[in-house]
Design an enzyme around this catalytic site. Structure first.
Site, PDB file in Angstrom:
ATOM      1  N   CYS A  42      -7.503  84.508 -48.113  1.00  0.00           N
ATOM      2  CA  CYS A  42      -7.625  83.990 -46.749  1.00  0.00           C
ATOM      3  C   CYS A  42      -6.300  83.450 -46.225  1.00  0.00           C
ATOM      4  CB  CYS A  42      -8.690  82.904 -46.706  1.00  0.00           C
ATOM      5  SG  CYS A  42      -8.854  82.127 -45.089  1.00  0.00           S
ATOM      6  N   CYS A  47      -7.649  85.904 -43.446  1.00  0.00           N
ATOM      7  CA  CYS A  47      -8.031  85.347 -42.148  1.00  0.00           C
ATOM      8  C   CYS A  47      -6.929  84.585 -41.436  1.00  0.00           C
ATOM      9  CB  CYS A  47      -9.276  84.470 -42.290  1.00  0.00           C
ATOM     10  SG  CYS A  47      -9.653  83.889 -43.930  1.00  0.00           S
ATOM     11  N   TYR A 176     -15.183  95.094 -40.250  1.00  0.00           N
ATOM     12  CA  TYR A 176     -14.504  94.184 -39.319  1.00  0.00           C
ATOM     13  C   TYR A 176     -13.001  94.175 -39.513  1.00  0.00           C
ATOM     14  CZ  TYR A 176     -14.195  90.612 -43.018  1.00  0.00           C
ATOM     15  OH  TYR A 176     -13.894  89.924 -44.158  1.00  0.00           O
ATOM     16  N   GLU A 180     -10.477  94.809 -36.432  1.00  0.00           N
ATOM     17  CA  GLU A 180      -9.518  93.765 -36.074  1.00  0.00           C
ATOM     18  C   GLU A 180      -8.085  94.292 -36.078  1.00  0.00           C
ATOM     19  OE1 GLU A 180     -11.869  89.761 -37.616  1.00  0.00           O
ATOM     20  OE2 GLU A 180     -10.697  90.928 -39.040  1.00  0.00           O
ATOM     21  N   GLU A 441     -22.350  78.750 -20.835  1.00  0.00           N
ATOM     22  CA  GLU A 441     -23.592  78.307 -20.205  1.00  0.00           C
ATOM     23  C   GLU A 441     -24.603  79.443 -20.066  1.00  0.00           C
ATOM     24  OE1 GLU A 441     -23.430  77.160 -16.017  1.00  0.00           O
ATOM     25  OE2 GLU A 441     -21.559  78.284 -15.801  1.00  0.00           O
TER      26      GLU A 441
END
Length: 451
Positions: A42, A47, A176, A180, A441
């Site tokens: 990571c 990440c 992913y 990415e 919202e």
């Protein structure tokens, strides 16, 4: 028998460091051995640097949209070498933080290759150490298929250290990481194609999310080639690479990047000297308390192949430390409703069940779905749309899943993860007052089921 250590951790990634630090804090005598870099995948090749590159790639969008707000940005130049140098400096800083975390916790840090020589023994560069408990936290490693020319391709490990930005990139994979990096390369100016052998990428994600992201990536000009796979790679006289596909087509690129899966890092670990068994996928087999078939040896993180995410490894490391040395605080890891993000462009945020999973589990569902152009884009020519989706149990009104594709999806989905873990109903979503004007919202103003 007296052991050198109460806990010996092999691997100083997120899970291993967390287990070691807290075990030491609970009074245990702990050692960690690491052969590569502190912080694991990571921090070093996962990440953290990936998110920094994603930030870098996003500036192309920001500059394009700035004109709608009266800004004139001419002659903007991108310097790949500068980005990588700055990224490297940040990773070195984090390495130092991880070192301090361990040492200041009273953990013995050994830098070298750890190998099991028995159920209670680890050898590090010729020196043997005994331990009552041993924790395997060695993580995973990228895999490149065994095709002719595979040595000409790179994985995510090498992508973070490329000397120059390739002009033409083929990204191979449908998970992913592939999605990415395709966005990173394209956003930074490379002509990018994403090749995937299946019909549609991101298998396991909600179907609406997968389709929506495909449409948005195509709007951005990313070349998506599904049902495509490379048969061989050959270097051309000018240094470029020719990828021959299984359907006979030939594609020319400067870089072929593979993100077709990861394997557990078990190289020269010495498992043959123990009773540790692997499952049918090749991962270390453990029970619900992360114990292997060898009672003194445990395993956590990517090496056990459950949910391969950094926060999950952290939770598993904490669970192991508590169970062994602070049992009154032990809580099992809850693998339900784990929020996650894909830092594609636009990004994905998701928590809970997909529509497909909910139906498969026997739920009668109501689907609430909205697609809209974000407010930030209304003064620009950009036609990108955001997707928001709720999967609701029609009988209990409980929200089973929240899914989003759009700016700040990862940031928004974290709060919704708490709501789902608390068992929130659709009525409670409806009764929550939104923050206006925001995209977030929309999750509390979805009133009419779309089906």
């Amino acid at each position: 028998m007296a052991y050198d250590f109460d806990l010996f951790v092999i691997g100083a990634g997120s899970g291993g460091v967390r287990a070691a630090r807290f075990a030491a804090g609970f009074g245990a005598k702990v050692a960690v051995v690491e052969s590569r870099y502190l912080g694991g995948t990571c921090v070093n090749v996962g990440c953290v640097p990936k998110k920094l590159l994603v930030y870098g790639a996003h500036f192309a969008d920001d500059f394009e949209q700035a004109a709608g707000y009266g800004w004139s940005l001419e002659d903007a130049q991108f310097d790949w070498a500068q980005l990588i140098a700055n990224k490297n400096r940040e990773i070195e800083r984090l390495n130092g933080i991880y070192r301090n975390l361990l040492v200041n916790s009273g953990v013995t840090l050994l830098e070298g290759h750890g190998r099991l020589t028995g159920p209670h023994e680890v050898e590090v560069d010729g020196t043997r150490y005994s331990a009552k408990n041993i924790l395997i936290a060695t993580g995973g490693w990228p895999q490149i298929p065994d095709i002719p020319g595979r040595e000409l391709a790179i994985s995510s490990n090498e992508a973070f250290y490329l000397k120059t930005l390739p002009k033409r990139v083929l990204v191979v994979g449908g998970g992913y990481i592939a999605v990415e990096f395709a966005g990173i390369f394209q956003g930074l100016g490379a002509k990018t194609s994403l090749l995937y052998r299946g019909d549609l990428f991101l298998r396991g994600f909600d179907g609406a999310v997968r389709t929506h992201l495909k449409e948005e990536l195509e709007k951005r000009g990313l070349d998506l080639q599904f049902n495509s796979d490379i048969q061989r790679i050959d270097q051309q006289p000018d240094g470029s690479l020719k990828a021959t596909l299984k359907d006979g087509r030939e594609l020319i690129a400067d870089c072929v990047f593979y993100a077709t899966g990861r394997r557990p890092m078990l190289d020269n670990l010495g498992l043959e000297n123990t009773e540790v068994q692997l499952d049918k996928r090749g991962y270390v087999q453990v029970d619900d308390q992360y114990q292997t078939d060898e009672p003194s040896i445990l395993a956590i993180g990517d090496v056990i192949g459950r949910v391969q995410l950094t926060p999950v490894a952290l939770a598993e490391g904490m669970a192991v430390a508590r169970r062994l040395f602070k049992p009154e605080q032990y809580r099992p890891v809850d693998y339900r409703n784990i929020p996650t993000a894909v830092f594609s462009q636009p990004p994905i945020g998701t928590v809970g069940l997909t529509e497909e999973q909910a139906l498969e589990a026997g739920h009668k569902v109501q689907i609430f779905e909205s697609r809209f152009r974000p407010m930030k884009l209304t003064l620009t020519d950009v036609q990108e749309k955001t997707l928001m989706k709720l999967v609701v149990d029609a009988d209990t009104d409980r929200v089973l899943g929240c899914h989003m594709v759009g700016p700040d999806a990862g940031e928004i989905i974290q709060g919704l993860g708490i709501a789902l873990k608390a068992g929130a109903t659709k009525q409670q979503f409806d009764e929550t007052i939104g923050v206006h004007p925001t995209a977030a919202e929309e999750f509390v103003t979805l009133r009419t089921p779309t089906r």
